[in-house]
Design an enzyme around this catalytic site. Sequence first.
Site, mmCIF file in Angstrom:
data_model
loop_
_atom_site.group_PDB
_atom_site.id
_atom_site.type_symbol
_atom_site.label_atom_id
_atom_site.label_comp_id
_atom_site.label_asym_id
_atom_site.label_seq_id
_atom_site.Cartn_x
_atom_site.Cartn_y
_atom_site.Cartn_z
ATOM 1 N N ASN A 60 0.839 -1.207 0.000
ATOM 2 C CA ASN A 60 0.000 0.000 0.000
ATOM 3 C C ASN A 60 0.876 1.259 0.000
ATOM 4 O OD1 ASN A 60 -2.336 1.444 -0.092
ATOM 5 N ND2 ASN A 60 -3.139 0.737 1.873
ATOM 6 N N HIS A 113 -8.566 3.271 7.983
ATOM 7 C CA HIS A 113 -9.093 2.030 7.419
ATOM 8 C C HIS A 113 -10.576 1.838 7.728
ATOM 9 C CE1 HIS A 113 -4.960 0.749 6.533
ATOM 10 N NE2 HIS A 113 -5.513 -0.147 5.748
#
Length: 289
Positions: free
Chosen positions: A112, A143
């Site tokens: 990521n 998240h």
Amino acid sequence: IAVAQKLLICGLSLLFHMTITKTLPVEYNIDDNFRATASWPVRFFYLYVSLMAARPKYYFAWTLADAINNAAGFGFRGYDKNGVTRWDLISNLRIQQIEFSTSFKMFLDNWNIQTALWLKRVCYERATFSPTIQTFILSAIWHGVYPGYYLTFLTGVLMTLAARAIRNNIRHYFVESPAVKLCYDIVTWMATQAAISYTVVPFVLLSVKPSFTFYSSCYFCLHIASILVLLVFPLKRTQKGSKKHESVQPVWSRKLEEESLLQKNNYSTTNNSFSQKQEITCRYQALKQ
């Protein structure tokens, strides 16, 4: 060529996810019968392969996004030393470095990537204390709201600090000899994969109860080991943390001082030039007379 290669990776990742991943569910790590009958080596091996099997869905999504951007003309970095084009400027992962990472940091640096760079800019580089802890907490909030995210990132704080302490204190003893360094890399690869798998189980399970069921079945072994490492090995201060007061001065303040100094220099230079011109004019007039 770059787009075709990435679409091929997408196809293989999707195929792996739809076949192998289904036969290796992460939830089996907390199965009562499996925990009661399997030995520790078997349990850790299954933990590793089940979490490795859970990654291809991310490989598929991010590589497909990368291929679409490349097809639109974005992501061209230039040419390497062999003259081969590089289309990885906005890539979000490096699969080979992820699977063969020998440190917790190396794994995070290749997973990521764009989000990690964003977190580094907006949080890590701006934090005045405990930048690692603040960045992990912000990442958990970013998240979502599932408790498993917070368990994973709080565990990740311990793992990151412990891995950094070990690396700073013992790595230099194993890098002089190629054979010894190879053995060190193998051991650190195994330790990194075990730590990553252990850390991200709550990220996949999402809920509190199954996550604590897993950690309690492992007796919170890596949590305890990380705390012991931090107690035994001194954690060296980073360059960011050891900067003097003047180096912590806000950027905008430094810019104002630089601009003010530049204006003073320009003003002084202009005055000097004007004075020199006046002096030359006076001398010229005196000569004429």
